[in-house]
Structure formats: C-alpha cells, structure tokens
Design an enzyme around this catalytic site. Structure first.
Site, PDB file in Angstrom:
ATOM      1  N   ASP A  53      31.698  59.299  42.941  1.00 46.25           N
ATOM      2  CA  ASP A  53      32.651  58.447  42.450  1.00 46.25           C
ATOM      3  C   ASP A  53      33.048  59.361  40.861  1.00 46.25           C
ATOM      4  O   ASP A  53      33.361  58.538  40.235  1.00 46.25           O
ATOM      5  CB  ASP A  53      32.541  56.950  42.100  1.00 46.25           C
ATOM      6  N   ASP A 111      36.462  54.173  35.523  1.00 48.30           N
ATOM      7  CA  ASP A 111      38.142  54.905  35.747  1.00 48.30           C
ATOM      8  C   ASP A 111      38.242  55.208  33.777  1.00 48.30           C
ATOM      9  O   ASP A 111      38.428  54.075  33.861  1.00 48.30           O
ATOM     10  CB  ASP A 111      38.361  53.588  36.036  1.00 48.30           C
ATOM     11  N   GLY A 129      25.976  44.923  48.919  1.00 52.36           N
ATOM     12  CA  GLY A 129      25.498  44.430  50.254  1.00 52.36           C
ATOM     13  C   GLY A 129      25.962  42.754  48.721  1.00 52.36           C
ATOM     14  O   GLY A 129      26.680  41.433  50.286  1.00 52.36           O
ATOM     15  N   ASN A 164      36.298  42.053  46.504  1.00 55.52           N
ATOM     16  CA  ASN A 164      34.866  42.166  45.613  1.00 55.52           C
ATOM     17  C   ASN A 164      35.394  42.945  44.593  1.00 55.52           C
ATOM     18  O   ASN A 164      35.928  43.900  44.246  1.00 55.52           O
ATOM     19  CB  ASN A 164      34.387  42.915  45.950  1.00 55.52           C
ATOM     20  N   ILE A 166      35.483  45.674  42.104  1.00 58.30           N
ATOM     21  CA  ILE A 166      34.187  46.397  41.974  1.00 58.30           C
ATOM     22  C   ILE A 166      35.608  47.641  41.959  1.00 58.30           C
ATOM     23  O   ILE A 166      36.290  47.931  42.154  1.00 58.30           O
ATOM     24  CB  ILE A 166      33.170  46.768  42.748  1.00 58.30           C
ATOM     25  N   ASP A 167      35.420  49.086  41.627  1.00 54.29           N
ATOM     26  CA  ASP A 167      35.729  50.139  41.898  1.00 54.29           C
ATOM     27  C   ASP A 167      37.156  49.560  41.203  1.00 54.29           C
ATOM     28  O   ASP A 167      38.053  50.043  41.513  1.00 54.29           O
ATOM     29  CB  ASP A 167      36.011  49.852  42.844  1.00 54.29           C
ATOM     30  N   GLU A 222      38.480  51.136  49.976  1.00 52.76           N
ATOM     31  CA  GLU A 222      37.770  50.688  48.554  1.00 52.76           C
ATOM     32  C   GLU A 222      38.412  51.796  47.257  1.00 52.76           C
ATOM     33  O   GLU A 222      38.770  52.191  48.017  1.00 52.76           O
ATOM     34  CB  GLU A 222      36.532  50.549  48.421  1.00 52.76           C
TER      35      GLU A 222
END
Length: 334
Positions: A53, A111, A129, A164, A166-167, A222
C-alpha cells in the site's frame, strides 16, 4: 467478509521524446518495461523494495518519501526513484486511540500529501474481517519519520455501518475544496468533504457520497485514489482480493466523471456503482495481484505506485512503479 487488512505478516513513446530525454539515465532505465505485453512489468527498483500500500511524494529538494502499511506506518526514501532505503516508523510512539480499533495496534494504507505548507498523512486503523475502523490524520512540517503529530480520528465506522472507514485518499480541487475518498468492501467507495483548516470533515456538508460499488457477487472494491486530468476526475480503485501472496487476485481499475462526486463511469460507460471499471493493471507473469495504488505527478509524467506479489519470491509483496500515458483520455501504464 472483509478482505485482509494488508498487514505484512510475511516480510510482506508513449510520452514525448523531449520528456524522456530530460530524464536521468537511471530513472529512464527504471521506468522502461522489460517486456512488451498487455500489462507492463514494473520499472526497475532496487534496495529495500518489500512494501504494501505505498503512498509516495517528491519533496522540494527532489527526494522521494514513501510511506506504506506496516507497524506504525513504515517509511522508505529514494534520491532517484530507483534505489530505495528503509527508514523508521512514521510515529515514534503509536497513538493510544489505535487500541480502540486494533488490538495489535498497527496502521495501514497511508495517504501522504503536502498542502498549506505542511505534510498530511491520512491512514487506517482496523483489524481483519471488521468494519469497526477509523481513519486517522497526522501532520508534519518535514514529512520525516518521527516528526508526525497525530491529530486523532477523522472518520469512523462500526459493525452497524454499511461501509468501512479505511483506505483514505485526500483530493484538493482547483477551487480549493478538499475531499476524502475511502472505503473497502461492504457498500464500496465513499467520499466526504474535508475542512482545509482542520483536515477533518466539513461541518457544513456532512453528506457521505457513494462513488463505486459491487452490488452483486463479491463486494471487493477498495483503496480509492482520485486525480484530475483534462477536465475529468479519475477514480482508481483496487478490485478483488489482496494479501494472499501468489493467490491474490488484486487488480487496478479506473472510471472517470465530470464532477468530483460522480457518477464515475468506465470506458464502456458502465457506472462504477454497478461494478464498472476499466483495467489499468492486472496479474501477468510473476507480477501477481497489483494494487494498493497511489498516483504521483512527477516532473516527467504521472506515476502509478503500487505493490504486487512476486511469483519469483514466494509471493513477497514488492514495490511497483510505472508511468501513465493519458493520450487516449484514459490512463495506460507503461
């Protein structure tokens, strides 16, 4: 079920002749694919190339800073975009609030960007999960490991959420408005507007926009990243499953829109909210599951920076870098 949280449990022309000639020899060699195929091999990188990532920027001094999943956010530096060296964790001590979302605790999918005279790093804290997750923000005057000051949570999700948190990816538009896209699985990629003064959600606009989704079959989309080129906003995202070594099926797809909030459509006009997406990178040869991508606008063109699993190295996650050509109106890696 969510995908794996991208931890490193395993040491885990088409552009103009003028632009190419302006490159240093080492950088030029690093970014010419070694084979001609539907998808290019990653450009040559050396040194400490195990990564996951990656998010990379170039400082005003010309040095490349790369942050990635691993521990308290791992770091690398490079002077020429070819040879990379590991650095220290971003955080000299990990914020205590991380334990509310991860028992490890660790963070992933940073990021990094530079705006308003300071470096900003958005990142994810969660566990496998689970969508009990948080996006955090840290700031720094130098961008160097150990210099980051944590600013706490920006956006969160929990077990009752249909998304979710995230990311994250920050996008600053030409009109000075800030936006953050994020998301993984569940109902897909989301976006909120950010207050430039705080780096957190804008109080006067609390809308959560939906940008990409897979309403039938797998929910696996995602890792959004947005850029603006030629009057269009381009949304890059990772599709299918990561984090399984040579069994990973990750791939990068893209859609574009005339408005930052969408609708994003692929080259065939299919809405990304309906499982659309034009492929940019997919598995080929020993390059397995490319994804976790970010885009860097460098002096010689746009780079796509990503990880892949090396089929020649038992699926070790490695750094991939390629140039992007936009002449068709769609990004093509080379």
């Amino acid at each position: 079920m969510s995908r794996s949280p991208r931890t490193l449990s395993n040491p885990r022309t088409l552009r103009s002749r003028t632009a190419l000639l302006a490159l240093p020899a080492a950088a030029l060699l690093a970014l010419i694919p070694s084979t001609a195929s539907a998808y290019p091999n990653p450009g040559r990188v050396t040194g400490d190339v195990v990564t996951h990532d990656p998010s990379m920027l170039r400082t005003s001094s010309g040095q490349y800073l790369l942050y990635a999943t691993g521990g308290g956010i791992s770091s690398k530096t490079s002077g020429d975009r070819t040879a990379f060296r590991n650095g220290a964790d971003a955080f000299s001590s990990r914020p205590s609030w991380w334990r509310n979302y991860s028992s490890v605790p660790e963070a992933w999918a940073p990021d990094i960007s530079y705006h308003g005279g300071k470096y900003l790093m958005y990142y994810s804290v969660s566990k496998f999960g689970s969508n009990t997750s948080a996006i955090g923000l840290a700031t720094s005057s130098t961008g160097r490991p150990g210099s980051w000051t944590d600013q706490g949570t920006v956006y969160t999700s929990n077990s009752s959420s249909d998304f979710n948190a995230i990311d994250p990816n920050l996008f600053v538009d030409d009109d000075g408005k800030w936006w953050m896209s994020f998301g993984s699985w569940w109902t897909g990629i989301k976006m909120i507007q950010i207050n430039p003064s705080t780096g957190k959600q804008l109080g006067s606009n609390t809308t959560r926009y939906s940008l990409a989704s897979r309403p039938t079959g797998t929910k696996a989309v995602e890792a959004p990243f947005i850029v603006k080129r030629g009057g269009y906003y381009y949304l890059f995202a990772s599709y299918d499953t990561c984090c399984s070594g040579t069994s990973s099926t990750y791939k990068v797809k893209v859609g574009r829109a005339s408005s930052i909030t969408g609708p994003y459509r692929d080259k065939n006009g299919v809405d990304l909210m309906r499982n659309g997406g034009t492929p940019v990178l997919e598995s080929h040869g020993n390059v397995i599951g490319p994804g976790g991508q970010s885009i860097l606008k460098d002096s010689d063109g746009d780079l796509i920076v990503y990880h892949y699993y090396d089929g020649n190295a038992n699926g070790t996650p490695k750094l991939g870098i390629n140039l992007l050509n936009w002449s068709s109106g769609w990004p093509v890696a080379y």
